[in-house]
Design a protein around this motif. Structure first.
Motif, PDB file in Angstrom:
ATOM      1  N   LEU A  97       0.810  -1.216   0.000  1.00 40.13           N
ATOM      2  CA  LEU A  97       0.000   0.000   0.000  1.00 40.13           C
ATOM      3  C   LEU A  97       0.842   1.265   0.000  1.00 40.13           C
ATOM      4  O   LEU A  97       0.322   2.337  -0.313  1.00 40.13           O
ATOM      5  CB  LEU A  97      -0.921   0.004   1.223  1.00 40.13           C
ATOM      6  CG  LEU A  97      -1.945  -1.131   1.288  1.00 40.13           C
ATOM      7  CD1 LEU A  97      -2.732  -1.034   2.582  1.00 40.13           C
ATOM      8  CD2 LEU A  97      -2.886  -1.086   0.095  1.00 40.13           C
ATOM      9  N   ARG A  98       2.104   1.135   0.376  1.00 36.39           N
ATOM     10  CA  ARG A  98       2.938   2.330   0.444  1.00 36.39           C
ATOM     11  C   ARG A  98       3.162   2.932  -0.935  1.00 36.39           C
ATOM     12  O   ARG A  98       3.248   4.148  -1.095  1.00 36.39           O
ATOM     13  CB  ARG A  98       4.278   2.008   1.100  1.00 36.39           C
ATOM     14  CG  ARG A  98       4.161   1.703   2.580  1.00 36.39           C
ATOM     15  CD  ARG A  98       5.518   1.452   3.191  1.00 36.39           C
ATOM     16  NE  ARG A  98       5.422   1.192   4.621  1.00 36.39           N
ATOM     17  CZ  ARG A  98       5.409   2.133   5.562  1.00 36.39           C
ATOM     18  NH1 ARG A  98       5.497   3.417   5.199  1.00 36.39           N
ATOM     19  NH2 ARG A  98       5.317   1.810   6.831  1.00 36.39           N
ATOM     20  N   GLY A  99       3.262   2.060  -1.921  1.00 32.03           N
ATOM     21  CA  GLY A  99       3.531   2.565  -3.271  1.00 32.03           C
ATOM     22  C   GLY A  99       2.278   2.845  -4.074  1.00 32.03           C
ATOM     23  O   GLY A  99       2.388   3.194  -5.267  1.00 32.03           O
ATOM     24  N   ALA A 100       1.078   2.667  -3.461  1.00 31.72           N
ATOM     25  CA  ALA A 100      -0.168   2.897  -4.201  1.00 31.72           C
ATOM     26  C   ALA A 100      -0.435   4.388  -4.344  1.00 31.72           C
ATOM     27  O   ALA A 100      -0.036   5.205  -3.502  1.00 31.72           O
ATOM     28  CB  ALA A 100      -1.328   2.201  -3.485  1.00 31.72           C
ATOM     29  N   ASP A 104      -5.915   5.108  -5.929  1.00 33.23           N
ATOM     30  CA  ASP A 104      -6.073   3.688  -5.611  1.00 33.23           C
ATOM     31  C   ASP A 104      -6.445   3.490  -4.139  1.00 33.23           C
ATOM     32  O   ASP A 104      -7.277   2.643  -3.798  1.00 33.23           O
ATOM     33  CB  ASP A 104      -4.786   2.929  -5.925  1.00 33.23           C
ATOM     34  CG  ASP A 104      -4.465   2.945  -7.409  1.00 33.23           C
ATOM     35  OD1 ASP A 104      -5.406   3.104  -8.214  1.00 33.23           O
ATOM     36  OD2 ASP A 104      -3.279   2.808  -7.755  1.00 33.23           O
ATOM     37  N   LEU A 105      -5.823   4.264  -3.268  1.00 37.90           N
ATOM     38  CA  LEU A 105      -6.140   4.167  -1.846  1.00 37.90           C
ATOM     39  C   LEU A 105      -7.588   4.560  -1.575  1.00 37.90           C
ATOM     40  O   LEU A 105      -8.281   3.909  -0.780  1.00 37.90           O
ATOM     41  CB  LEU A 105      -5.192   5.043  -1.038  1.00 37.90           C
ATOM     42  CG  LEU A 105      -3.714   4.614  -1.037  1.00 37.90           C
ATOM     43  CD1 LEU A 105      -2.871   5.639  -0.283  1.00 37.90           C
ATOM     44  CD2 LEU A 105      -3.558   3.236  -0.420  1.00 37.90           C
ATOM     45  N   ASP A 110     -13.150   2.922  -0.384  1.00 39.73           N
ATOM     46  CA  ASP A 110     -14.559   2.865  -0.777  1.00 39.73           C
ATOM     47  C   ASP A 110     -15.049   1.420  -0.851  1.00 39.73           C
ATOM     48  O   ASP A 110     -16.165   1.093  -0.410  1.00 39.73           O
ATOM     49  CB  ASP A 110     -14.757   3.562  -2.104  1.00 39.73           C
ATOM     50  CG  ASP A 110     -14.533   5.061  -2.002  1.00 39.73           C
ATOM     51  OD1 ASP A 110     -14.272   5.697  -3.056  1.00 39.73           O
ATOM     52  OD2 ASP A 110     -14.635   5.596  -0.871  1.00 39.73           O
ATOM     53  N   GLU A 111     -14.205   0.550  -1.418  1.00 34.17           N
ATOM     54  CA  GLU A 111     -14.599  -0.853  -1.515  1.00 34.17           C
ATOM     55  C   GLU A 111     -14.743  -1.486  -0.123  1.00 34.17           C
ATOM     56  O   GLU A 111     -15.677  -2.267   0.125  1.00 34.17           O
ATOM     57  CB  GLU A 111     -13.573  -1.630  -2.327  1.00 34.17           C
ATOM     58  CG  GLU A 111     -13.564  -1.265  -3.809  1.00 34.17           C
ATOM     59  CD  GLU A 111     -12.497  -2.007  -4.574  1.00 34.17           C
ATOM     60  OE1 GLU A 111     -12.432  -1.865  -5.800  1.00 34.17           O
ATOM     61  OE2 GLU A 111     -11.711  -2.749  -3.923  1.00 34.17           O
ATOM     62  N   LEU A 112     -13.827  -1.136   0.775  1.00 31.76           N
ATOM     63  CA  LEU A 112     -13.928  -1.655   2.132  1.00 31.76           C
ATOM     64  C   LEU A 112     -15.184  -1.160   2.833  1.00 31.76           C
ATOM     65  O   LEU A 112     -15.856  -1.916   3.553  1.00 31.76           O
ATOM     66  CB  LEU A 112     -12.681  -1.271   2.932  1.00 31.76           C
ATOM     67  CG  LEU A 112     -11.369  -1.961   2.517  1.00 31.76           C
ATOM     68  CD1 LEU A 112     -10.206  -1.393   3.315  1.00 31.76           C
ATOM     69  CD2 LEU A 112     -11.474  -3.462   2.727  1.00 31.76           C
ATOM     70  N   ASP A 113     -15.509   0.120   2.617  1.00 28.40           N
ATOM     71  CA  ASP A 113     -16.731   0.663   3.216  1.00 28.40           C
ATOM     72  C   ASP A 113     -17.971  -0.024   2.667  1.00 28.40           C
ATOM     73  O   ASP A 113     -18.898  -0.361   3.416  1.00 28.40           O
ATOM     74  CB  ASP A 113     -16.805   2.170   2.972  1.00 28.40           C
ATOM     75  CG  ASP A 113     -15.737   2.934   3.743  1.00 28.40           C
ATOM     76  OD1 ASP A 113     -15.422   4.071   3.339  1.00 28.40           O
ATOM     77  OD2 ASP A 113     -15.236   2.396   4.751  1.00 28.40           O
ATOM     78  N   ASP A 114     -17.985  -0.253   1.348  1.00 27.92           N
ATOM     79  CA  ASP A 114     -19.134  -0.934   0.745  1.00 27.92           C
ATOM     80  C   ASP A 114     -19.261  -2.365   1.252  1.00 27.92           C
ATOM     81  O   ASP A 114     -20.371  -2.850   1.548  1.00 27.92           O
ATOM     82  CB  ASP A 114     -19.003  -0.937  -0.774  1.00 27.92           C
ATOM     83  CG  ASP A 114     -19.077   0.468  -1.352  1.00 27.92           C
ATOM     84  OD1 ASP A 114     -18.598   0.671  -2.487  1.00 27.92           O
ATOM     85  OD2 ASP A 114     -19.623   1.368  -0.657  1.00 27.92           O
ATOM     86  N   ARG A 115     -18.119  -3.028   1.365  1.00 27.92           N
ATOM     87  CA  ARG A 115     -18.160  -4.407   1.848  1.00 27.92           C
ATOM     88  C   ARG A 115     -18.620  -4.457   3.293  1.00 27.92           C
ATOM     89  O   ARG A 115     -19.412  -5.331   3.680  1.00 27.92           O
ATOM     90  CB  ARG A 115     -16.766  -5.034   1.716  1.00 27.92           C
ATOM     91  CG  ARG A 115     -16.715  -6.501   2.111  1.00 27.92           C
ATOM     92  CD  ARG A 115     -15.333  -7.068   1.910  1.00 27.92           C
ATOM     93  NE  ARG A 115     -15.278  -8.475   2.273  1.00 27.92           N
ATOM     94  CZ  ARG A 115     -14.175  -9.213   2.247  1.00 27.92           C
ATOM     95  NH1 ARG A 115     -13.035  -8.652   1.860  1.00 27.92           N
ATOM     96  NH2 ARG A 115     -14.215 -10.470   2.605  1.00 27.92           N
ATOM     97  N   THR A 116     -18.135  -3.518   4.088  1.00 31.36           N
ATOM     98  CA  THR A 116     -18.569  -3.466   5.490  1.00 31.36           C
ATOM     99  C   THR A 116     -20.067  -3.224   5.592  1.00 31.36           C
ATOM    100  O   THR A 116     -20.765  -3.855   6.407  1.00 31.36           O
ATOM    101  CB  THR A 116     -17.807  -2.359   6.232  1.00 31.36           C
ATOM    102  OG1 THR A 116     -16.395  -2.614   6.152  1.00 31.36           O
ATOM    103  CG2 THR A 116     -18.213  -2.305   7.697  1.00 31.36           C
ATOM    104  N   GLN A 117     -20.586  -2.329   4.748  1.00 30.36           N
ATOM    105  CA  GLN A 117     -22.012  -2.056   4.765  1.00 30.36           C
ATOM    106  C   GLN A 117     -22.828  -3.272   4.353  1.00 30.36           C
ATOM    107  O   GLN A 117     -23.874  -3.572   4.942  1.00 30.36           O
ATOM    108  CB  GLN A 117     -22.322  -0.862   3.845  1.00 30.36           C
ATOM    109  CG  GLN A 117     -23.759  -0.383   3.897  1.00 30.36           C
ATOM    110  CD  GLN A 117     -24.143   0.117   5.273  1.00 30.36           C
ATOM    111  OE1 GLN A 117     -23.353   0.769   5.949  1.00 30.36           O
ATOM    112  NE2 GLN A 117     -25.356  -0.193   5.711  1.00 30.36           N
TER     113      GLN A 117
END
Length: 289
Positions: A97-100, A104-105, A110-117
């Motif tokens: 993730l350091r080089g993203a 992309d971050l 956003d994808e993590l938030d959607d998955r959590t929801q």
């Protein structure tokens, strides 16, 4: 001739080389003293003198002599090394993730938030289903069973459903003038008092609002004519029903006085299959609505 006094003079030295005749000079150095007994070598070299330097180093290192302070320092160094190893591993895991890029971050977040929801919604849905299953499945099923049982019980009492069970069969025979409708009604009352749950006389179902009318050959039950012999099919506990009819001054003795006969037979299976039409109330409604 030499005088004798010269030859015998004690003061004349006999040896011209005598030390006393020599002039005094500086004293000669004395011989060195012999070494003491403790400084002189006593024999071959001892084992300690024969060991090499490497052997002496090894002998000094083993067995180890560890102090309490050394143990504490070793423990602290171990903990420090473990922490560094964990930090290095964590850093290597996040290196992707350091080089993203920032875009992309943001997309990953956003994808993590959607998955959590979605997971939260799924969790809520499953909990709702579980609650419904616990409340509606168990309680509703139990309520349904209780309702069906209550319906069957009420149907039996109302005469709208057939019934079977242990009981007795009461058969009354006699001349038409010997048996009156009030005698039959008395028999019904005695059976109900003894715990009868379902009663059928010939082909007529007897319920709470049944009535008897007529006399002799024209006896009717709820408007339906019945003739001798009168066969009572009664469901209940036989041990209670039969004694209730045979008590002194009861139904059996009364009929015998009128020249009629009454016989009682116990049975473990009495079928009451005569039905009455269900009546729908015109005004009464359930108070639970």
């Amino acid at each position: 001739m030499t005088p004798m006094s010269d030859a015998t003079n004690p003061e004349t030295p006999e040896n011209p080389d005598d030390d006393r005749s020599k002039p005094a000079g500086p004293a000669e150095p004395s011989a060195p003293e012999a070494p003491a007994a403790s400084d002189a070598p006593v024999g071959p070299d001892t084992p300690e003198q024969q060991q090499t330097g490497r052997q002496r180093l090894a002998a000094g290192l083993w067995p180890p002599r560890v102090s309490r302070a050394q143990l504490i320092v070793a423990l602290l160094l171990f903990v420090l090394g473990l922490g560094l190893a964990i930090q290095v591993r964590s850093t290597s895991d996040n290196s992707a993730l350091r080089g993203a890029r920032q875009e992309d971050l943001v997309r990953i977040l956003d994808e993590l938030d959607d998955r959590t929801q979605r997971l939260e919604d799924e969790k809520a849905r499953l909990e709702t289903q579980r609650s419904e299953l616990e409340s509606s499945s168990d309680q509703a099923e139990e309520a349904r069973k209780q309702t069906q049982e209550k319906e069957q019980q009420l149907g039996i009492l109302a005469g709208t459903v057939a019934a079977e069970g242990p009981g007795i069969t009461l058969t009354i025979r006699g001349a038409a003038a010997a048996v009156e409708s009030d005698m039959l009604l008395d028999a019904i009352q005695e059976l109900r008092a003894a715990g009868a749950e379902a009663i059928q006389v010939n082909d007529v179902r007897v319920v709470a609002d049944s009535y008897f009318s007529g006399s002799g050959a024209d006896i009717e039950i709820d408007g339906t004519k019945v003739t001798a012999p009168y066969v009572f099919k009664v469901i209940g506990k036989p041990e209670d029903l039969e004694p209730a009819l045979n008590i002194p001054g009861g139904v059996v003795q009364t009929l015998e006085k009128e020249q009629a006969t009454a016989t009682v037979a116990r049975s473990q299976k009495i079928v009451v299959d005569a039905l009455r039409p269900a009546k729908r109330p015109d005004y009464a409604q359930s108070s639970s609505q």
